[in-house]
Design an enzyme around this catalytic site. Structure first.
Site, short mmCIF file in Angstrom:
data_model
loop_
_atom_site.label_atom_id
_atom_site.label_comp_id
_atom_site.label_asym_id
_atom_site.label_seq_id
_atom_site.Cartn_x
_atom_site.Cartn_y
_atom_site.Cartn_z
N LYS A 4 -3.75 4.40 -17.38
CA LYS A 4 -3.24 3.84 -18.64
C LYS A 4 -1.81 3.34 -18.42
O LYS A 4 -0.86 3.83 -19.03
CB LYS A 4 -3.31 4.91 -19.73
CG LYS A 4 -4.74 5.36 -20.00
CD LYS A 4 -4.84 6.44 -21.06
CE LYS A 4 -6.31 6.81 -21.31
NZ LYS A 4 -6.47 7.87 -22.32
N LYS A 34 -17.36 8.61 -15.72
CA LYS A 34 -16.90 8.99 -17.06
C LYS A 34 -18.08 9.08 -18.01
O LYS A 34 -19.22 8.74 -17.67
CB LYS A 34 -15.87 7.98 -17.56
CG LYS A 34 -14.72 7.77 -16.56
CD LYS A 34 -13.52 7.15 -17.20
CE LYS A 34 -12.79 8.17 -18.07
NZ LYS A 34 -11.50 7.70 -18.55
N ARG A 73 19.43 -8.47 -17.37
CA ARG A 73 18.36 -8.02 -18.27
C ARG A 73 17.08 -7.68 -17.51
O ARG A 73 16.42 -6.68 -17.79
CB ARG A 73 18.11 -9.10 -19.34
CG ARG A 73 17.01 -8.84 -20.35
CD ARG A 73 17.01 -7.48 -21.05
NE ARG A 73 18.28 -7.02 -21.52
CZ ARG A 73 18.62 -5.74 -21.66
NH1 ARG A 73 17.75 -4.77 -21.35
NH2 ARG A 73 19.81 -5.39 -22.07
#
Lengths: 287, 287, 287, 287, 287, 287
Positions: free
Chosen positions: B140, B172, B105
């Site tokens: 992100k 930004k 898994r």
């Protein structure tokens, strides 16, 4: 008595948040804020949804910013488990601009992902509204974030499955293959497992289901059954154990599956393929 | 000279894989294998694609299984960067069944996610085929997995952006707001940053772009520009610096954006919303 | 199919052993060996029982010495789960004398404790020989060593209980007190717990047992019941769930408790009060 | 000036407590409290002795609960080093029921073990009352808990020995065997050790003692000497160095050993075989 | 029997090297090698002294490169403790160019610093040649590197002092001030310290020395004594304990200090102000 | 807008300080304070310069003492970036004497080293006063302390270089050798590096410089150029990119180098060979 989900323990939050900050800031920190922000600049900013969704992870925000600057304040507007529409505020953060901006991306990366999981879960839960079936997560989670993603599933109205390999027995096709059949596998478990262990067994046919039921499992996992076979399986099991359906579940198919009467429907996509919820941080100078 | 991407350093792989195994196995281990597998059972298993995609993360598989059982062997069939169709083998793993199943898994969770990122990146890269624009990731990313997700973007043919807040300056809108304008922000950076730091500035209008260009940034990030404005911006910039478009990029819109002539298109969805690639592990007893 | 217990995962062994070596060696190492041993001296040493007991923890010895010196060799003579009499060899270690002597105390501290737990467990298991009752551990373990102590209980023939607060529900008197009764507590669990969680409830009277049984727990924990009440409880429960007795269990009382027909007897003393087994390391120069 | 022992440094407490909470709560937390406790439930609970003993470890309780919920309050009633009788309160804890109950077992596991060590030490110290011999611990401690167990020995009135391999030289039989005799071993130490290192040498006969004394050790460790030989050894040593007896020490034999006039008696059983002190946590709803 | 110093334990080397690689490579790795090296390029490189000095730290090189690429080979030419002249090779490293170049700076940063410490120590040791005084380090070491710097002092022929606050008692002026005098401080130590603890006391006058000697310390630390006072102190102490001089020691003054007959001279500058030894890595393509 | 440097992120400070305390205190703590200090003793102490210098690292002092005892108070007198003369106070610390004394050495080891780096940097910066050249650090830093040493360089008026291998490209002679020339190396970088990466190339001749300039690097590193060649190189480069000189820089030579007009001079000695600034902690009983 409340059904609101509980955050993972503090040591889990601490580990995830520290790891994320180390990853984004390195040993150096936020160069852009360092170079552009006037000394003493403060900021007040709002985490604001840009799409509709279910909130999960807002409860982490105070710890994210506190790890950078204990003086930054966070006020939750839309707590985990609540629904937001575009432009709704989720939380407000205020304090030194350097701390607010340094934590922005880590905060958003956690929040957008967890809201994404909660929002997709909400959709599945809504699709089976009025039926008994619960929507449950699987172990198909993001490495390192399992506890938080399970929490997000719960915020979306979903139900819990086993957390890891260590807290329940789930006999899958591969175990059955190596053990030589459902019967030998279940007998081995009965002989060797402690009395506090829940036992589920995956079956892929009605015959295998019938064999499994002879060994009184706590749960039968009906994997990739057709709708008619699911109906037969549910009748066959009756109240003898919990029935869980998995495999090929989508928002389109989930209601039909639930209408067969299964107790639980587990959906890997809740955690492995939920798109992030679009959330922004609108920053202004603090007045 | 090869363009094949390089795996993150060994300490990163080690940290991610150990964390994932601790999360899935706890302190106890895989109860189901413990109870159901005959002593000495071995298994040979194949990681096999169930959908078409680009492989990324197969290179991690040896380390995942080695952390559980150094005697388990992994053979890569479709290396990172190659393309697979449904039923194609990606890797084979063989050894003690307990080790193979205990790692299944964790291996799949890493592999499916990274292949998902690579596959979505491949689609964006294909959509701009023949144009100069590169497809780049953003910050992100999934907390804790950034280095691996960037590697997956590269396996998909994408290009790199800054890794974190610490390795480049990206001014930004929020910095501009607090600093009092694009000009003051860029001047502050020029006065204070070291000579080895790349400087990008986000602008949201042609006027702001013109102001920014007066300070010779290395990159201008054209945020949410219309196609006509992007064309004007590219002409305005000429060869003075790199142009990057971002905001509202989708598989539908990306080619039109690229046709404006921008150098780079950054796409958050590559990492925040890529669905997992469907991959299974088919296990058999080892002959 | 074997009932031999499985070692905890490698990351647990690694954590315990590294922690123990850091604790005993500090950043400096073994001053005495450094100052007294001739360069190149080798040694062959034997871990030898000085009392009768059940072996547990010998399987850790290779990892202890490998962490100090990968060239030191360990040969197991009496593997975990076997019985030893005074003077019996458990394992032999050979290689550079500095590595052998530096690891001696850490190796013995782990081995003596785990053999002590296994040996005490063996005594309890022998005391209920021929009866159906299993002897199980509790969570009254040494902080940091739970997984290893549970393994030692299994080496002694004991059975497992829940590992921690996170892998099963056990409603104790304190939860009942706060929740307002056994019924409300069990109803809350049924409403809120996932379908993969085992549920046990502690009761301290036959009346409370009767109330509990109305909610179909998986296990009832009969706490501090008298022998006659235990017999009544076992009859009352029948095959409806597992019965577990706890409280006031000693080597003197355990057989009488088992003769009531309970399924499980949990004994805190197995891990909180087992005396260490006396084991020594006899070292000689290697010929 | 006080003889009260000092807690290990904060980083040690932090490491032990975090490790214990991670072990007991995993990444998920306390399922039973989560499912059974009403929202907002508070509790007040008392750690209460169920047997007579010496307290050690109560000073850890505030840190245990603070790691789970900083708002939980702990009030120490019987501080470390004090004596308690059955039913005596040791500490009171109050706050959110979820935090109180989640920390209960970790708190008790630490407290019961450390009180057990202190209580057994107290018995040995009492047995040599009025004589000059000090009762000292050994390095036969629980891996990971050595600093706390040594602290518990001190709470019981015992004295310190070396902490690890790194802070003093103790030449044991195995070093003597490899080095070729007590003389060569001590000469090597004198030639190579720094001037801040204390040197003890283990001897097993009066002849070996005489040889050792020629090299002015700081301590001679008289291992498994008969009482008459201990008396002879003490006379032989006079005031030339410290005498320490070890081997075969029990509560029955310790006074006779002390009456020989040895300065120190080291007892491994203080830490490797002390039974836990029986302590419970009585919880009530907070009024 | 050898006087060659022993490396710190493996867990210390592992911690330092992993930390240094994480610091220099981050989560991304060596961008320059990634972009410039042809696929499959190998390199052979030589660590070569550019100044005369004493080697320390070469023994770490294999572990540095192995942490990046286990296939890189390191051959030691001038082992720790040997002397090198300009252009002498210290070690050769060969293997994949990416691994060799990625480890270069971490390897050099460790090697140049440790060789610098060893070289300065060598100079002090040479300055007291033929006298009984040993040159010892202090605790004025680089945070995180103490064990390695002490090892380097030993490679330079220096002697050890206490490692930390935890392995010996050293009563300094500040303790004396708070305790109310040398006598009270030493009495308190005698009453409270265990029998395995070495005790040193710092004195700053002959009067204080006389007072200290009444309490039989193991070492007296003569701080900032004039040469005549040192001579008087050495005579006063005789063979009663070890004498150590410290304060104002330089390469110019050290011989005069040693000629007073003190046993030990401790020099903080060995570790806090040793300039790095100039060493380069000359890399060529591997033939 | 301020040019004052920013401390590294909190997780870096925490890691360094915890590591240093673990190293100095071990698991046991400060034996001397434990044995000599009266119960409840408090102390007030002053960090005081004993030589002239530039302060760096005083901002760490509160965190050092808080990690030992949150009640200890630190007042900064001479903040980082200020200048001190002998006997000037840098900071005052007050609280429990045990906490003050236990933290003394770790605090001083950090402070003296960082002040040493800042003081040496100040000297280099002063030597180029009035010229355009900036003084920059290199990656020749102390393993584990890079972020703090870069901060100290900034406190000394120096400028930043790349932090590690991961945040910029710097093509050195070894890369050029393996890549087959400056041109191929730069072309490979242009083809493969992302758009946010700064690119510097080291050249050792005017010819190599001319070749490098054809590929528009962001920085050229002029290694070991003579003064006349530096002048030629600066003229050749003009405004095309940043010029950096390195190699053979000393306090004697740096002004002549700066007078050639280079933009940056990088100096390894700032961090690899700065002697510690002499600072003491004067402790008194707290009135």
């Amino acid at each position: 008595m409340s059904a609101s989900p509980a955050l993972p323990p503090a040591h889990v939050l601490d580990r995830v948040i520290r790891g994320a900050l180390q990853e984004d800031l390195g040993d150096v920190g936020d160069l852009t804020s360092l170079f552009t922000l006037p000394v003493g600049a403060t900021a007040k900013a709002t985490f604001r949804a840009r799409a509709s969704g279910r909130v999960a992870g807002a409860a982490l925000l105070p710890a994210v910013f506190a790890a950078l600057d204990p003086a930054v304040r966070v006020r939750l507007v839309a707590p985990d488990g609540s629904d937001v529409a575009p432009l709704d505020a989720i939380a407000e953060v205020s304090g030194a601009a350097a701390g607010v901006l340094a934590g922005e991306r880590v905060a958003l990366n956690l929040l957008c992902r967890l809201c994404g999981v909660a929002t997709l879960t909400r959709a599945y839960v809504a699709a089976v509204d009025g039926l008994i079936a619960r929507i449950a997560h699987t172990r198909k989670t993001t490495p390192g974030l399992r506890a938080l993603e399970i929490y997000a599933v719960q915020c979306g109205g979903g139900s819990s499955h086993r957390f890891g390999l260590n807290d329940a027995v789930l006999i899958k096709d591969n175990h059955v293959a190596v053990a030589g059949g459902v019967g030998p596998a279940l007998m081995a478990v009965r002989a060797r497992a402690g009395h506090m262990v829940h036992v589920s067994v995956e079956v892929d046919s009605l015959d295998q289901l019938a064999e499994a039921l002879r060994y009184s499992p706590d749960v039968v996992l009906l994997d990739n059954f057709s709708i008619p076979d699911l109906e037969r399986a549910v009748r066959l099991v009756g109240s003898r154990c919990v029935t869980e359906a998995s495999g090929g579940v989508s928002l389109e198919s989930v209601r039909a599956i639930a209408e067969t009467g299964v107790d639980v429907i587990s959906v890997g996509a809740l955690t492995h393929s939920a798109p992030a919820l679009d959330i922004g941080l609108d920053v202004g100078k603090q007045e």
